[in-house]
Design an enzyme around this catalytic site. Structure first.
Site, mmCIF file in Angstrom:
data_model
loop_
_atom_site.group_PDB
_atom_site.id
_atom_site.type_symbol
_atom_site.label_atom_id
_atom_site.label_comp_id
_atom_site.label_asym_id
_atom_site.label_seq_id
_atom_site.Cartn_x
_atom_site.Cartn_y
_atom_site.Cartn_z
ATOM 1 N N ARG A 137 0.235 14.950 12.757
ATOM 2 C CA ARG A 137 0.938 14.522 11.599
ATOM 3 C C ARG A 137 1.166 15.718 10.792
ATOM 4 O O ARG A 137 0.635 15.635 9.812
ATOM 5 C CB ARG A 137 0.300 13.289 10.791
ATOM 6 C CG ARG A 137 0.056 12.171 12.003
ATOM 7 C CD ARG A 137 0.002 10.897 11.483
ATOM 8 N NE ARG A 137 1.008 10.261 10.326
ATOM 9 C CZ ARG A 137 0.536 9.279 9.836
ATOM 10 N NH1 ARG A 137 -0.418 8.425 10.075
ATOM 11 N NH2 ARG A 137 1.468 8.695 8.778
ATOM 12 N N ARG A 166 -8.238 -0.312 4.940
ATOM 13 C CA ARG A 166 -7.522 0.593 4.423
ATOM 14 C C ARG A 166 -6.139 0.201 3.894
ATOM 15 O O ARG A 166 -5.502 0.552 3.266
ATOM 16 C CB ARG A 166 -7.099 1.979 5.531
ATOM 17 C CG ARG A 166 -8.413 2.818 5.746
ATOM 18 C CD ARG A 166 -7.817 3.962 6.545
ATOM 19 N NE ARG A 166 -6.584 4.182 6.094
ATOM 20 C CZ ARG A 166 -5.619 4.587 7.079
ATOM 21 N NH1 ARG A 166 -5.758 4.555 8.255
ATOM 22 N NH2 ARG A 166 -4.302 4.768 6.531
ATOM 23 N N LYS A 203 0.762 -1.159 0.006
ATOM 24 C CA LYS A 203 -0.035 -0.094 0.073
ATOM 25 C C LYS A 203 0.788 1.408 -0.009
ATOM 26 O O LYS A 203 0.472 2.148 -0.715
ATOM 27 C CB LYS A 203 -0.894 -0.145 1.210
ATOM 28 C CG LYS A 203 -1.584 1.341 1.591
ATOM 29 C CD LYS A 203 -2.432 1.196 2.779
ATOM 30 C CE LYS A 203 -1.740 1.605 3.973
ATOM 31 N NZ LYS A 203 -1.207 3.045 4.264
ATOM 32 N N ASN A 204 1.674 1.375 0.768
ATOM 33 C CA ASN A 204 2.702 2.501 1.031
ATOM 34 C C ASN A 204 3.768 2.675 -0.088
ATOM 35 O O ASN A 204 4.060 3.896 -0.286
ATOM 36 C CB ASN A 204 3.588 2.525 2.387
ATOM 37 C CG ASN A 204 2.549 2.521 3.701
ATOM 38 O OD1 ASN A 204 1.427 2.767 3.517
ATOM 39 N ND2 ASN A 204 2.946 2.297 4.774
ATOM 40 N N ASP A 235 5.037 0.282 12.018
ATOM 41 C CA ASP A 235 3.992 -0.158 11.651
ATOM 42 C C ASP A 235 3.531 -1.518 11.973
ATOM 43 O O ASP A 235 2.542 -2.167 11.753
ATOM 44 C CB ASP A 235 3.820 -0.176 9.915
ATOM 45 C CG ASP A 235 3.369 1.323 9.557
ATOM 46 O OD1 ASP A 235 3.158 2.205 10.364
ATOM 47 O OD2 ASP A 235 3.335 1.703 8.444
ATOM 48 N N CYS A 247 -4.338 12.535 13.277
ATOM 49 C CA CYS A 247 -4.759 11.367 13.529
ATOM 50 C C CYS A 247 -4.549 10.446 14.827
ATOM 51 O O CYS A 247 -3.736 11.145 15.563
ATOM 52 C CB CYS A 247 -4.629 10.638 12.250
ATOM 53 S SG CYS A 247 -2.869 9.949 12.209
#
Ligand code: UD1
Length: 423
Positions: free
Chosen positions: A120, A398, A22-23, A306, A115
């Protein structure tokens, strides 16, 4: 809002294929804005964050076609303003700023808010754009960047919490079309930055040093279309490694890049798990209680932030006391109170979680607060006694492609239940 119900106590075994990252995919899709020509990106995971990015690109005027994992984007004529209604759904929307600034010398995007994993800011992104001769302003909640001409220069993007991954990518994209040489000191060295740089190089960019803390870019007049396959998702892979360590007999991960997972596999070995590591597969054997370990999250190649929440779930079952210190997002411990509701013994001291292993966790209704926190709760549910209901699983969608189906394929008992918006 769906919830996921996990019936604990089932042993996992078999093989699971890891999806594209995803990133990596998010900035790579945004990079297609740098050219009028078509770009074809393979191994794009089917995730809500990816849908938001494709919506933004379409809104900007790009032609977007998607067939399973392949996305074709042609940004022949695009506007430079991304609307709040879409941008607010995903912080990574900010990475359209760099390519729009590079190609059109202006961009306007809603400023991302904070968030749950902390404040952030994007000050380092803007520092980089300013170093490229752009002006940056905040107007009515939007960040506006513009330049008569972009000019290469030397800058340092290291912040108080270390380098910035999306910030490095954003500035890198703008610098590909700046005049002259740009040197980014204090650059993020994450594999996702390297993947983006490789895509940009295929588009005709001149970049050296991606994967180190110093990236050099020689600006070119224009970029062309390119085809690229996104790297495997190292965080999804790490999450399945932890699932297997917690609840597995023997589980094999396919389509991984083992090198990207060294920090995670080292910790699992230290914790007593047997791993068979090949270039693109990893097999892990579960062996009862993990040994306690001490972890500090750091920028790559250190232990990834993460993977921190998932490790908290694993170490909750360790035979002794472990510690997990968060240096990248020091407030990122929302999962701890939910794990405690399942019987975990965790005390937070500043940016450190002190985890005393317990012999069993108990199923409970829990609330997902962010993407990786929700994964940690599903993992804990796999070994908890009874049933765990994880609410607000839109967070998990997500970033994890079909996590429930993949875990069920390994033998977990999981149901996804549709809920009305008010629950
Ligand atoms: C990316 C990842 C995210 C991961 C994080 C750190 C994506 C889409 N997301 O997020 O999953 O957890 O890297 O590996 O790729 N910071 C500033 N100023 C800035 C930018 C960042 O102070 O302008 C701080 C952040 O608050 C944080 C640290 O720098 O403390 C690292 O953040 P950063 O690497 O920028 O995270 P993202 O790129 O947003």
């Amino acid at each position: 809002m769906d919830k996921i119900i996990v019936h604990g106590g089932h042993t996992l075994s078999g093989a699971v294929k890891i999806s594209g990252s995803k990133n990596s995919a998010l900035p790579i899709l945004a990079a297609a804005l740098l050219t009028r020509e078509p770009c074809v990106i393979h191994c794009v995971p089917d995730l809500s964050d990816i849908h938001y990015m494709l919506q933004i690109l379409s809104h900007l005027g790009a032609q977007v076609e998607r067939a399973s994992g392949t996305v074709q984007i042609q940004a022949e004529n695009v506007s430079t303003t991304a609307p709040y209604e879409i941008v607010r759904k995903m912080r990574a929307s900010v990475c359209v700023l760099g390519p729009l600034l590079g190609r059109h010398k202006e961009a306007r995007v809603s400023l991302p808010g904070g968030c749950v994993i902390g404040d952030r800011p994007i000050d380092l992104h803007l520092k980089g754009f300013r170093a490229l001769n752009a002006a940056c302003r905040v107007e009515a909640g939007d960040v506006k960047v513009f330049a008569g001409e972009l000019k290469g220069s030397t800058m340092n993007l290291e912040g108080r919490q270390g380098p910035t991954v999306l910030g490095t990518g954003n500035v890198l994209m703008a610098a590909t079309l700046a005049e002259g040489i740009t040197v980014i000191e204090g650059a993020a060295a994450e594999p996702e930055v390297v993947d983006l740089a490789q895509f940009l190089i295929k588009m005709g960019a001149k970049i050296e040093g991606a994967g180190t803390r110093r990236i050099t870019v020689e600006g070119v007049k224009e970029l062309h279309g390119a085809e690229h396959s996104v790297i495997p998702d190292r965080i999804e892979a790490g999450t399945f490694l932890v699932a297997a360590a917690l609840a597995g007999r023997e589980v094999t991960l396919r389509r991984v890049n083992s090198e990207h997972l060294n920090a995670v596999t080292n910790v699992l070995s230290e914790s007593g798990f047997q791993l068979n590591i090949q270039k693109d597969t990893i097999t892990v054997k579960g062996n009862g209680a993990p040994r306690p370990v001490d972890i500090i999250t750091e920028p790559y190649p250190g232990f990834p932030t993460d993977m921190q929440a998932q490790m908290c779930a694993l170490l909750s079952r360790a035979d002794g006391q472990s510690s997990v210190t968060e240096t990248v997002f020091p407030q990122r411990f929302m999962h701890v109170s939910e794990l405690k509701r399942m019987g975990a013994d965790i005390a937070i001291e500043g940016a450190t979680a002190r985890i005393t292993g317990v012999p069993k966790l108990s199923g409970a209704p829990v609330m997902a607060s962010d993407l990786r926190a929700s994964a940690a709760l599903v993992l804990a549910g796999l070994v908890a006694e009874g049933t765990t209901e994880v609410h607000r699983v839109y967070h998990i969608d997500r970033g994890y492609e079909s996590i429930d189906e993949k875990l069920m394929g390994l033998g977990a008992e999981i149901q996804r239940v549709k809920q009305s918006a008010s629950t």
